[in-house]
Design an enzyme around this catalytic site. Structure first.
Site, PDB file in Angstrom:
ATOM      1  N   ARG A   1       9.399 -10.310   0.486  1.00 38.36           N
ATOM      2  CA  ARG A   1       9.286 -11.015  -0.799  1.00 38.36           C
ATOM      3  C   ARG A   1      10.560 -11.729  -1.229  1.00 38.36           C
ATOM      4  O   ARG A   1      10.542 -12.495  -2.186  1.00 38.36           O
ATOM      5  CB  ARG A   1       8.839 -10.040  -1.896  1.00 38.36           C
ATOM      6  CG  ARG A   1       7.518  -9.333  -1.616  1.00 38.36           C
ATOM      7  CD  ARG A   1       6.347 -10.283  -1.646  1.00 38.36           C
ATOM      8  NE  ARG A   1       5.072  -9.562  -1.495  1.00 38.36           N
ATOM      9  CZ  ARG A   1       3.881 -10.135  -1.551  1.00 38.36           C
ATOM     10  NH1 ARG A   1       3.773 -11.434  -1.746  1.00 38.36           N
ATOM     11  NH2 ARG A   1       2.779  -9.429  -1.393  1.00 38.36           N
TER      12      ARG A   1
ATOM     13  N   ARG B   1     -11.126  -8.836 -22.239  1.00 36.93           N
ATOM     14  CA  ARG B   1     -10.011  -9.232 -21.353  1.00 36.93           C
ATOM     15  C   ARG B   1     -10.431 -10.187 -20.242  1.00 36.93           C
ATOM     16  O   ARG B   1      -9.580 -10.766 -19.571  1.00 36.93           O
ATOM     17  CB  ARG B   1      -9.360  -7.992 -20.738  1.00 36.93           C
ATOM     18  CG  ARG B   1     -10.251  -7.307 -19.722  1.00 36.93           C
ATOM     19  CD  ARG B   1      -9.527  -6.247 -18.963  1.00 36.93           C
ATOM     20  NE  ARG B   1     -10.461  -5.396 -18.240  1.00 36.93           N
ATOM     21  CZ  ARG B   1     -10.094  -4.562 -17.296  1.00 36.93           C
ATOM     22  NH1 ARG B   1      -8.830  -4.443 -16.982  1.00 36.93           N
ATOM     23  NH2 ARG B   1     -10.972  -3.807 -16.686  1.00 36.93           N
TER      24      ARG B   1
ATOM     25  N   ARG C   1       0.781  -1.228   0.000  1.00 29.79           N
ATOM     26  CA  ARG C   1       0.000   0.000   0.000  1.00 29.79           C
ATOM     27  C   ARG C   1       0.809   1.272   0.000  1.00 29.79           C
ATOM     28  O   ARG C   1       0.262   2.361  -0.156  1.00 29.79           O
ATOM     29  CB  ARG C   1      -0.977  -0.029   1.188  1.00 29.79           C
ATOM     30  CG  ARG C   1      -2.056  -1.075   0.968  1.00 29.79           C
ATOM     31  CD  ARG C   1      -2.686  -1.529   2.228  1.00 29.79           C
ATOM     32  NE  ARG C   1      -1.769  -2.353   3.025  1.00 29.79           N
ATOM     33  CZ  ARG C   1      -2.094  -2.902   4.177  1.00 29.79           C
ATOM     34  NH1 ARG C   1      -3.284  -2.706   4.668  1.00 29.79           N
ATOM     35  NH2 ARG C   1      -1.221  -3.653   4.847  1.00 29.79           N
TER      36      ARG C   1
ATOM     37  N   SER D   1      -2.690  -0.939 -19.227  1.00 26.09           N
ATOM     38  CA  SER D   1      -4.117  -1.198 -19.085  1.00 26.09           C
ATOM     39  C   SER D   1      -4.584  -2.263 -20.071  1.00 26.09           C
ATOM     40  O   SER D   1      -4.256  -2.205 -21.259  1.00 26.09           O
ATOM     41  CB  SER D   1      -4.887   0.099 -19.331  1.00 26.09           C
ATOM     42  OG  SER D   1      -6.261  -0.178 -19.491  1.00 26.09           O
TER      43      SER D   1
ATOM     44  N   ARG E   1      -7.650  -2.375 -20.651  1.00 25.07           N
ATOM     45  CA  ARG E   1      -8.812  -1.698 -21.256  1.00 25.07           C
ATOM     46  C   ARG E   1      -8.362  -0.909 -22.478  1.00 25.07           C
ATOM     47  O   ARG E   1      -8.990  -0.943 -23.518  1.00 25.07           O
ATOM     48  CB  ARG E   1      -9.438  -0.735 -20.252  1.00 25.07           C
ATOM     49  CG  ARG E   1     -10.006  -1.408 -19.031  1.00 25.07           C
ATOM     50  CD  ARG E   1     -10.628  -0.371 -18.124  1.00 25.07           C
ATOM     51  NE  ARG E   1     -11.793   0.243 -18.737  1.00 25.07           N
ATOM     52  CZ  ARG E   1     -12.229   1.475 -18.472  1.00 25.07           C
ATOM     53  NH1 ARG E   1     -11.576   2.236 -17.612  1.00 25.07           N
ATOM     54  NH2 ARG E   1     -13.300   1.959 -19.067  1.00 25.07           N
TER      55      ARG E   1
HETATM   56  C1  LIG Z   1       4.430 -15.253   1.547  1.00 18.29           C
HETATM   57  C2  LIG Z   1       3.197 -14.411   1.422  1.00 18.29           C
HETATM   58  C3  LIG Z   1       1.968 -15.027   1.298  1.00 18.29           C
HETATM   59  C4  LIG Z   1       0.796 -14.266   1.187  1.00 18.29           C
HETATM   60  N1  LIG Z   1      -0.393 -14.906   1.056  1.00 18.29           N
HETATM   61  C5  LIG Z   1      -1.526 -14.179   0.966  1.00 18.29           C
HETATM   62  C6  LIG Z   1      -2.812 -14.816   0.854  1.00 18.29           C
HETATM   63  O1  LIG Z   1      -2.914 -16.027   0.841  1.00 18.29           O
HETATM   64  N2  LIG Z   1      -3.904 -14.029   0.743  1.00 18.29           N
HETATM   65  C7  LIG Z   1      -3.836 -12.661   0.787  1.00 18.29           C
HETATM   66  O2  LIG Z   1      -4.875 -11.997   0.700  1.00 18.29           O
HETATM   67  N3  LIG Z   1      -2.647 -12.039   0.890  1.00 18.29           N
HETATM   68  C8  LIG Z   1      -1.500 -12.748   0.983  1.00 18.29           C
HETATM   69  N4  LIG Z   1      -0.302 -12.098   1.080  1.00 18.29           N
HETATM   70  C9  LIG Z   1      -0.277 -10.634   1.068  1.00 18.29           C
HETATM   71  C10 LIG Z   1      -0.150 -10.040   2.480  1.00 18.29           C
HETATM   72  O3  LIG Z   1      -1.262 -10.382   3.285  1.00 18.29           O
HETATM   73  C11 LIG Z   1      -0.043  -8.503   2.425  1.00 18.29           C
HETATM   74  O4  LIG Z   1      -1.234  -7.947   1.873  1.00 18.29           O
HETATM   75  C12 LIG Z   1       1.101  -8.041   1.561  1.00 18.29           C
HETATM   76  O5  LIG Z   1       2.248  -8.793   1.827  1.00 18.29           O
HETATM   77  C13 LIG Z   1       1.370  -6.575   1.862  1.00 18.29           C
HETATM   78  O6  LIG Z   1       2.091  -6.549   3.076  1.00 18.29           O
HETATM   79  P1  LIG Z   1       2.078  -5.417   4.124  1.00 18.29           P
HETATM   80  O7  LIG Z   1       0.679  -5.108   4.516  1.00 18.29           O
HETATM   81  O8  LIG Z   1       3.044  -5.748   5.213  1.00 18.29           O
HETATM   82  O9  LIG Z   1       2.796  -4.263   3.303  1.00 18.29           O
HETATM   83  P2  LIG Z   1       2.405  -2.827   2.794  1.00 18.29           P
HETATM   84  O10 LIG Z   1       1.022  -2.727   2.301  1.00 18.29           O
HETATM   85  O11 LIG Z   1       3.504  -2.595   1.851  1.00 18.29           O
HETATM   86  O12 LIG Z   1       2.539  -1.921   4.057  1.00 18.29           O
HETATM   87  C14 LIG Z   1       3.779  -1.758   4.736  1.00 18.29           C
HETATM   88  C15 LIG Z   1       3.497  -1.639   6.219  1.00 18.29           C
HETATM   89  O13 LIG Z   1       2.710  -0.452   6.438  1.00 18.29           O
HETATM   90  C16 LIG Z   1       1.819  -0.691   7.526  1.00 18.29           C
HETATM   91  N5  LIG Z   1       0.456  -0.567   7.041  1.00 18.29           N
HETATM   92  C17 LIG Z   1       0.060  -0.438   5.744  1.00 18.29           C
HETATM   93  N6  LIG Z   1      -1.278  -0.297   5.687  1.00 18.29           N
HETATM   94  C18 LIG Z   1      -1.731  -0.361   6.944  1.00 18.29           C
HETATM   95  C19 LIG Z   1      -3.022  -0.300   7.524  1.00 18.29           C
HETATM   96  N7  LIG Z   1      -4.111  -0.168   6.814  1.00 18.29           N
HETATM   97  N8  LIG Z   1      -3.113  -0.390   8.865  1.00 18.29           N
HETATM   98  C20 LIG Z   1      -2.028  -0.519   9.644  1.00 18.29           C
HETATM   99  N9  LIG Z   1      -0.752  -0.605   9.159  1.00 18.29           N
HETATM  100  C21 LIG Z   1      -0.618  -0.521   7.819  1.00 18.29           C
HETATM  101  C22 LIG Z   1       2.117  -2.102   8.036  1.00 18.29           C
HETATM  102  O14 LIG Z   1       3.069  -2.029   9.083  1.00 18.29           O
HETATM  103  C23 LIG Z   1       2.705  -2.785   6.831  1.00 18.29           C
HETATM  104  O15 LIG Z   1       3.516  -3.904   7.152  1.00 18.29           O
HETATM  105  C24 LIG Z   1       0.879 -12.843   1.201  1.00 18.29           C
HETATM  106  C25 LIG Z   1       2.123 -12.223   1.328  1.00 18.29           C
HETATM  107  C26 LIG Z   1       3.277 -12.982   1.439  1.00 18.29           C
HETATM  108  C27 LIG Z   1       4.598 -12.264   1.584  1.00 18.29           C
END
Ligand SMILES: Cc1cc2nc3c(=O)[nH]c(=O)nc-3n(C[C@H](O)[C@H](O)[C@H](O)COP(=O)(O)OP(=O)(O)OC[C@H]3O[C@@H](n4cnc5c(N)ncnc54)[C@H](O)[C@@H]3O)c2cc1C
Length: 235
Positions: free
Chosen positions: A176, A149, A88, A96, A98
């Site tokens: 990652r 698409r 995020r 795209s 689209r």
């Molecule tokens: C090995 C692996 C397997 C996965 N499997 C799945 C799966 O099966 N299904 C699935 O849906 N997803 C899966 N994911 C995705 C995972 O759940 C996260 O959405 C994705 O890795 C983004 O990580 P993040 O939220 O730490 O990072 P980012 O979005 O990059 O955010 C970085 C950091 O900012 C903070 N942050 C960001 N937004 C918020 C918020 N809204 N509230 C509080 N703190 C915030 C947190 O500290 C976060 O760690 C997987 C990821 C990995 C690495």
């Protein structure tokens, strides 16, 4: 323009004075001096790195948010970009489906597990051919690309420009580059890190799987590279 099955990654933007900017941010927190004087006070890399490591290790992450980098990425599957866009604090501009109509056989990525099996590879390629024909039929019948698409697969190749600050890049690398991450996003993030490290070698110790920073593995299913953290539940 189908390359081989590898992501194509180029670093297209980064600040010139990355190390000094991070150092100045770190030092400013503990100094009575003006930040600009701190900025102009040293070129001593060892001194700067020592402070930066201390500050980052103590979790003072705002100091690395001042640095923004951008990558041009191509030849990755939609399955891969779908995972990347979950982060995020990154900004994305993606080709795209689209506005860009596929013509003839669309580019696609074949996972190595299928690629190394000639029989399955042939089935995979035939299937991509069938999808392309069906897509073309829809387009020729006047169906807009944004609807045609819907038949395109996760394997369809995509490209994007992605930007983020250094804090986010380190976070994404830590997650990652872990062997638990899916192979293609692992490869993509590895290439992003390598591109940056070519120009900013001091970042190498930060752009690593999380276990290398933590000193242990916090994953449920560990690859065994580091011992698993066992939590004290108090029971
Ligand atoms: C090995 C692996 C397997 C996965 N499997 C799945 C799966 O099966 N299904 C699935 O849906 N997803 C899966 N994911 C995705 C995972 O759940 C996260 O959405 C994705 O890795 C983004 O990580 P993040 O939220 O730490 O990072 P980012 O979005 O990059 O955010 C970085 C950091 O900012 C903070 N942050 C960001 N937004 C918020 C918020 N809204 N509230 C509080 N703190 C915030 C947190 O500290 C976060 O760690 C997987 C990821 C990995 C690495």
């Amino acid at each position: 323009m189908q390359e081989n099955n590898q992501p194509v990654v180029n670093l297209i933007s980064k600040p010139e004075n990355m190390l000094k900017t991070v150092y100045t941010a770190c030092r400013t927190c503990y100094s009575a001096d003006y930040p600009i004087n701190i900025y102009n006070s040293t070129d001593d890399e060892e001194k700067m790195l020592k402070l930066i490591e201390r500050v980052i290790s103590s979790g003072h992450y705002s100091t690395i948010e001042h640095i923004q980098v951008s990558f041009a990425i191509a030849n990755v599957s939609r399955a891969c970009t779908h995972q990347l866009v979950r982060h995020r604090h990154m900004s994305f501009s993606q080709k795209s489906q689209r506005y860009v109509k596929e013509k003839g056989q669309f580019d696609y990525i074949i996972p190595p597990t299928i690629e190394r099996n000639p029989e399955l590879k042939e089935k995979f390629e035939n299937f991509m051919g069938q999808i392309a024909s069906q897509y073309q039929e829809f387009v020729e019948a006047g169906i807009p690309a944004e609807d045609a698409r819907f038949v395109l697969p996760n394997a369809a190749a995509s490209s994007m420009v992605v930007s983020m600050n250094l804090r986010e890049l380190i976070h994404v690398a830590n997650l990652r580059l872990c062997t638990r991450a899916q192979y293609e996003i692992r490869l993509l993030v590895k290439k992003m890190c390598e591109e940056l490290v070519k120009e900013e070698a001091w970042l190498k110790p930060y752009l690593v799987p999380k276990c290398e920073r933590l000193g242990f593995c916090d994953e449920d299913k560990s690859c065994g590279k580091r011992s698993r953290l066992t939590r004290d539940t108090g029971n």
